[in-house]
Design a protein around this motif. Structure first.
Motif, PDB file in Angstrom:
ATOM      1  N   MET A   1      72.258  -9.946 110.545  1.00 39.05           N
ATOM      2  CA  MET A   1      73.148 -10.661 111.434  1.00 39.05           C
ATOM      3  C   MET A   1      73.672  -9.695 112.492  1.00 39.05           C
ATOM      4  SD  MET A   1      76.599 -12.557 110.261  1.00 39.05           S
ATOM      5  CE  MET A   1      77.054 -13.988 111.115  1.00 39.05           C
ATOM      6  N   PRO A   2      73.523 -10.013 113.765  1.00 39.04           N
ATOM      7  CA  PRO A   2      74.003  -9.107 114.814  1.00 39.04           C
ATOM      8  C   PRO A   2      75.527  -9.075 114.875  1.00 39.04           C
ATOM      9  CG  PRO A   2      73.124 -11.114 115.772  1.00 39.04           C
ATOM     10  CD  PRO A   2      72.854 -11.178 114.299  1.00 39.04           C
ATOM     11  N   ARG A   3      76.031  -7.929 115.273  1.00 37.07           N
ATOM     12  CA  ARG A   3      77.488  -7.776 115.397  1.00 37.07           C
ATOM     13  C   ARG A   3      77.973  -8.465 116.661  1.00 37.07           C
ATOM     14  NH1 ARG A   3      80.338  -3.213 112.946  1.00 37.07           N
ATOM     15  NH2 ARG A   3      79.020  -2.423 111.319  1.00 37.07           N
ATOM     16  N   SER A   4      79.154  -9.038 116.555  1.00 36.23           N
ATOM     17  CA  SER A   4      79.783  -9.626 117.738  1.00 36.23           C
ATOM     18  C   SER A   4      80.786  -8.636 118.316  1.00 36.23           C
ATOM     19  CB  SER A   4      80.479 -10.936 117.370  1.00 36.23           C
ATOM     20  OG  SER A   4      81.623 -10.671 116.592  1.00 36.23           O
ATOM     21  N   ASP A   5      81.287  -8.933 119.489  1.00 27.40           N
ATOM     22  CA  ASP A   5      82.286  -8.060 120.111  1.00 27.40           C
ATOM     23  C   ASP A   5      83.591  -8.043 119.334  1.00 27.40           C
ATOM     24  OD1 ASP A   5      80.572  -7.328 122.098  1.00 27.40           O
ATOM     25  OD2 ASP A   5      81.262  -8.871 123.495  1.00 27.40           O
ATOM     26  N   ALA A   6      83.877  -9.121 118.583  1.00 27.21           N
ATOM     27  CA  ALA A   6      85.134  -9.221 117.837  1.00 27.21           C
ATOM     28  C   ALA A   6      85.053  -8.541 116.474  1.00 27.21           C
ATOM     29  CB  ALA A   6      85.516 -10.684 117.652  1.00 27.21           C
ATOM     30  N   ASP A   7      83.879  -8.085 116.062  1.00 26.81           N
ATOM     31  CA  ASP A   7      83.708  -7.470 114.752  1.00 26.81           C
ATOM     32  C   ASP A   7      84.258  -6.051 114.780  1.00 26.81           C
ATOM     33  OD1 ASP A   7      82.953  -6.876 112.202  1.00 26.81           O
ATOM     34  OD2 ASP A   7      80.804  -6.838 112.610  1.00 26.81           O
ATOM     35  N   THR A   8      85.227  -5.770 113.907  1.00 28.20           N
ATOM     36  CA  THR A   8      85.826  -4.432 113.866  1.00 28.20           C
ATOM     37  C   THR A   8      85.058  -3.481 112.966  1.00 28.20           C
ATOM     38  OG1 THR A   8      87.280  -5.021 112.025  1.00 28.20           O
ATOM     39  CG2 THR A   8      88.123  -5.369 114.261  1.00 28.20           C
ATOM     40  N   GLY A   9      84.160  -3.995 112.158  1.00 31.00           N
ATOM     41  CA  GLY A   9      83.413  -3.147 111.245  1.00 31.00           C
ATOM     42  C   GLY A   9      84.105  -2.942 109.917  1.00 31.00           C
ATOM     43  N   PHE A  10      85.308  -3.477 109.767  1.00 31.76           N
ATOM     44  CA  PHE A  10      86.046  -3.341 108.521  1.00 31.76           C
ATOM     45  C   PHE A  10      86.443  -4.713 108.044  1.00 31.76           C
ATOM     46  CE2 PHE A  10      89.905  -2.645 105.992  1.00 31.76           C
ATOM     47  CZ  PHE A  10      89.390  -1.767 105.055  1.00 31.76           C
ATOM     48  N   ASP A  11      85.895  -5.109 106.914  1.00 28.61           N
ATOM     49  CA  ASP A  11      86.187  -6.410 106.338  1.00 28.61           C
ATOM     50  C   ASP A  11      87.352  -6.262 105.360  1.00 28.61           C
ATOM     51  OD1 ASP A  11      85.945  -9.097 105.726  1.00 28.61           O
ATOM     52  OD2 ASP A  11      84.417  -8.757 104.183  1.00 28.61           O
ATOM     53  N   GLU A  12      88.444  -6.936 105.641  1.00 35.82           N
ATOM     54  CA  GLU A  12      89.643  -6.846 104.797  1.00 35.82           C
ATOM     55  C   GLU A  12      89.414  -7.648 103.513  1.00 35.82           C
ATOM     56  OE1 GLU A  12      93.486  -8.911 105.769  1.00 35.82           O
ATOM     57  OE2 GLU A  12      94.057  -6.839 106.158  1.00 35.82           O
ATOM     58  N   LYS A  13      89.212  -6.946 102.407  1.00 36.33           N
ATOM     59  CA  LYS A  13      88.958  -7.605 101.128  1.00 36.33           C
ATOM     60  C   LYS A  13      90.259  -7.959 100.404  1.00 36.33           C
ATOM     61  CE  LYS A  13      84.444  -5.471 100.363  1.00 36.33           C
ATOM     62  NZ  LYS A  13      84.080  -5.597 101.711  1.00 36.33           N
ATOM     63  N   ILE A  14      91.301  -7.221 100.658  1.00 36.50           N
ATOM     64  CA  ILE A  14      92.602  -7.442 100.032  1.00 36.50           C
ATOM     65  C   ILE A  14      93.576  -7.820 101.145  1.00 36.50           C
ATOM     66  CG2 ILE A  14      94.467  -6.368  98.727  1.00 36.50           C
ATOM     67  CD1 ILE A  14      92.279  -4.489  97.576  1.00 36.50           C
ATOM     68  N   PRO A  15      94.319  -8.898 100.971  1.00 37.06           N
ATOM     69  CA  PRO A  15      95.254  -9.312 102.025  1.00 37.06           C
ATOM     70  C   PRO A  15      96.253  -8.202 102.368  1.00 37.06           C
ATOM     71  CG  PRO A  15      95.074 -11.010 100.333  1.00 37.06           C
ATOM     72  CD  PRO A  15      94.326  -9.813  99.829  1.00 37.06           C
ATOM     73  N   GLY A  16      96.370  -7.916 103.643  1.00 41.33           N
ATOM     74  CA  GLY A  16      97.313  -6.910 104.113  1.00 41.33           C
ATOM     75  C   GLY A  16      96.767  -5.503 104.178  1.00 41.33           C
ATOM     76  N   GLN A  17      95.502  -5.316 103.838  1.00 42.00           N
ATOM     77  CA  GLN A  17      94.946  -3.971 103.796  1.00 42.00           C
ATOM     78  C   GLN A  17      94.911  -3.325 105.184  1.00 42.00           C
ATOM     79  OE1 GLN A  17      91.079  -3.781 101.997  1.00 42.00           O
ATOM     80  NE2 GLN A  17      91.177  -1.570 101.730  1.00 42.00           N
ATOM     81  N   ASN A  18      94.526  -4.067 106.210  1.00 44.24           N
ATOM     82  CA  ASN A  18      94.489  -3.500 107.565  1.00 44.24           C
ATOM     83  C   ASN A  18      95.869  -3.042 108.009  1.00 44.24           C
ATOM     84  OD1 ASN A  18      91.748  -3.847 107.918  1.00 44.24           O
ATOM     85  ND2 ASN A  18      91.959  -5.801 108.967  1.00 44.24           N
ATOM     86  N   LEU A  19      96.887  -3.849 107.757  1.00 41.61           N
ATOM     87  CA  LEU A  19      98.252  -3.488 108.141  1.00 41.61           C
ATOM     88  C   LEU A  19      98.754  -2.282 107.346  1.00 41.61           C
ATOM     89  CD1 LEU A  19     100.534  -4.261 110.022  1.00 41.61           C
ATOM     90  CD2 LEU A  19     101.311  -5.919 108.333  1.00 41.61           C
ATOM     91  N   ALA A  20      98.366  -2.195 106.076  1.00 34.54           N
ATOM     92  CA  ALA A  20      98.739  -1.040 105.255  1.00 34.54           C
ATOM     93  C   ALA A  20      98.118   0.240 105.803  1.00 34.54           C
ATOM     94  CB  ALA A  20      98.304  -1.266 103.804  1.00 34.54           C
ATOM     95  N   VAL A  21      96.872   0.170 106.213  1.00 32.23           N
ATOM     96  CA  VAL A  21      96.183   1.335 106.785  1.00 32.23           C
ATOM     97  C   VAL A  21      96.842   1.740 108.098  1.00 32.23           C
ATOM     98  CG1 VAL A  21      94.001   2.124 107.795  1.00 32.23           C
ATOM     99  CG2 VAL A  21      93.992   0.880 105.626  1.00 32.23           C
ATOM    100  N   ILE A  22      97.179   0.772 108.926  1.00 32.58           N
ATOM    101  CA  ILE A  22      97.848   1.070 110.197  1.00 32.58           C
ATOM    102  C   ILE A  22      99.192   1.739 109.950  1.00 32.58           C
ATOM    103  CG2 ILE A  22      98.951  -0.015 112.196  1.00 32.58           C
ATOM    104  CD1 ILE A  22      96.619  -2.061 112.137  1.00 32.58           C
ATOM    105  N   ALA A  23      99.944   1.242 108.957  1.00 32.81           N
ATOM    106  CA  ALA A  23     101.256   1.814 108.644  1.00 32.81           C
ATOM    107  C   ALA A  23     101.139   3.283 108.243  1.00 32.81           C
ATOM    108  CB  ALA A  23     101.937   1.010 107.538  1.00 32.81           C
ATOM    109  N   GLU A  24     100.215   3.579 107.358  1.00 34.83           N
ATOM    110  CA  GLU A  24     100.071   4.965 106.896  1.00 34.83           C
ATOM    111  C   GLU A  24      99.492   5.863 107.992  1.00 34.83           C
ATOM    112  OE1 GLU A  24     101.631   5.889 104.434  1.00 34.83           O
ATOM    113  OE2 GLU A  24     101.805   4.123 103.167  1.00 34.83           O
ATOM    114  N   ALA A  25      98.621   5.319 108.837  1.00 32.32           N
ATOM    115  CA  ALA A  25      98.094   6.108 109.956  1.00 32.32           C
ATOM    116  C   ALA A  25      99.215   6.426 110.950  1.00 32.32           C
ATOM    117  CB  ALA A  25      96.955   5.358 110.642  1.00 32.32           C
ATOM    118  N   LEU A  26     100.099   5.464 111.183  1.00 41.14           N
ATOM    119  CA  LEU A  26     101.242   5.717 112.068  1.00 41.14           C
ATOM    120  C   LEU A  26     102.191   6.747 111.466  1.00 41.14           C
ATOM    121  CD1 LEU A  26     102.023   2.134 113.393  1.00 41.14           C
ATOM    122  CD2 LEU A  26     101.390   4.126 114.765  1.00 41.14           C
TER     123      LEU A  26
END
Length: 139
Positions: A1-26
């Motif tokens: 399946m080809p990637r779209s422009d909206a695909d970030t490459g990271f599939d959030e398997k656990i709810p809130g995981q992206n926000l948790a990563v952003i928080a710790e990166a900040l």
């Protein structure tokens, strides 16, 4: 399946995981790259998401924000105390300030990297001593 422009490459398997990563990166960016600016963004994210974010994101946002506050309080208080007691010309003032950065600040960076790894793994984690209590509520 080809990637779209909206695909970030990271599939959030656990709810809130992206926000948790952003928080710790900040948190890490606040310590290492742009102090103050990253803290303001982190504080804004926490205020915006503290009530309705998934449990994982809520814990990492809360922890990153409160530990940033502790770190700021420590650096201002201890450096101010060292300068007040020894003055700017006393060489031991600078020895103590450098020791603070070497020991305390570096430990916060190390634990921040560990917290980022836990966020990437979708796990909750608590900073030793100064981290807020982990919410054990399954919701």
């Amino acid at each position: 399946m080809p990637r779209s422009d909206a695909d970030t490459g990271f599939d959030e398997k656990i709810p809130g995981q992206n926000l948790a990563v952003i928080a710790e990166a900040l948190f890490l960016a606040n310590l290492l790259v742009a102090p103050g600016v990253c803290f303001a963004i982190l504080l804004w994210l926490w205020q915006r998401n503290k009530d309705d974010a998934p449990r994982l994101a809520r814990q990492h946002l809360k922890q990153a924000t409160f530990v940033s506050l502790w770190g700021g309080l420590l650096i201002v208080t201890l450096t101010g105390l060292f300068i007040a007691l020894g003055g700017l010309q006393w060489e031991w003032t600078w020895v103590l300030v450098i020791l603070y950065f070497t020991c305390i600040h570096s430990t916060l960076v190390l634990f921040g990297m560990f917290a980022l790894v836990k966020a990437l793994a979708g796990q909750v984690w608590r900073f030793p001593l100064i981290g807020p209590a982990v919410d054990r509520d399954p919701a």
